[in-house]
Write a protein that holds these residues in place. Sequence first.
Motif: not given
Length: 296
Positions: A254-260, A262-284
């Motif tokens: 959560v903190q990692e994605m907020r640092g990029l 994603y400050t308004n992401a809901t818990a469901e948003d964050l779970m969907q990011l994980r499900i689809h393989g989106i993490d800090s490495v992918f975003v960068r």
Amino acid sequence: MTSRLSPWLTVFVVLFALPVLAAGAWDSGAWVGTVREQELHLSLHPKDRPESQHGFSTPLTAFQGLSTKEASSAPFKLVREAGTFAFEGRFTAQQGTGTWRFTPDAAYVKALSDLGIPAPDAHEQLTLAAVGVGPARVKALAAAGHRVGTVEDLLQVGIFNVTPEYVRALAAAGYPKLSLEELIQCRIHGVTPERIQALAAVGFKGLALDSLLSMSIHGVTPDFIREMRGLGFKDLTAEALVGLRIHGVTPAFVQEMRGLGYTNATAEDLMQLRIHGIDSVFVRSLSKDAGTPRKP
């Protein structure tokens, strides 16, 4: 009901393997043992199949004639309802090796039969001896309202240490009418009165058994709940918390994605990011400028 996992075993059993073996293959062989925290952790290797093993852990006080002092070579025994293990060998630096032999108790099978339990085969009887269960446990559980009717039931009761004391403790914690299978599942997945009380203290009181098991299986702890609440997720249900753990949405993520950004992401948003393989490495990797915030 949730599927069985095996990360948690009782004080009596640290390893359980039940290969298909010929009758008599487990009556003797070699043993290796380690002394840890007032217990002897044993691994038995049958002489006919030295590549196989049967492991269990028993308090030192349960043995007769056992000395684990340096260079001790005294024979010792472990006497159970189902039979007796006789050991010979030598201890060095809290570790021992040697040979073992199991002698089944002839009266054990009849005692089980008198209680309505079919006769165990030779290997099952050895296993029942290793985990230390028999007619006494069957009678005690019956008095607590739980019938053990098969050898498999008795094996599970022994392996996962389902005792009348455990039955009463869960009843006092709010789960008074569990079936034997449910009690076994609770033991497998580490459901204790202490865990129930700790979850109640953070607002999860009177959970359905399936929810309690799921939270235990997937590591939804009071600390995890408090950390997620500290990040602003204050009204998550038990099901939502389990979903976050399943998909790897941790406080660090959560903190990692907020640092990029994603400050308004809901818990469901964050779970969907994980499900689809989106993490800090992918975003960068999608940004020419790693410092450019991206919005969900």
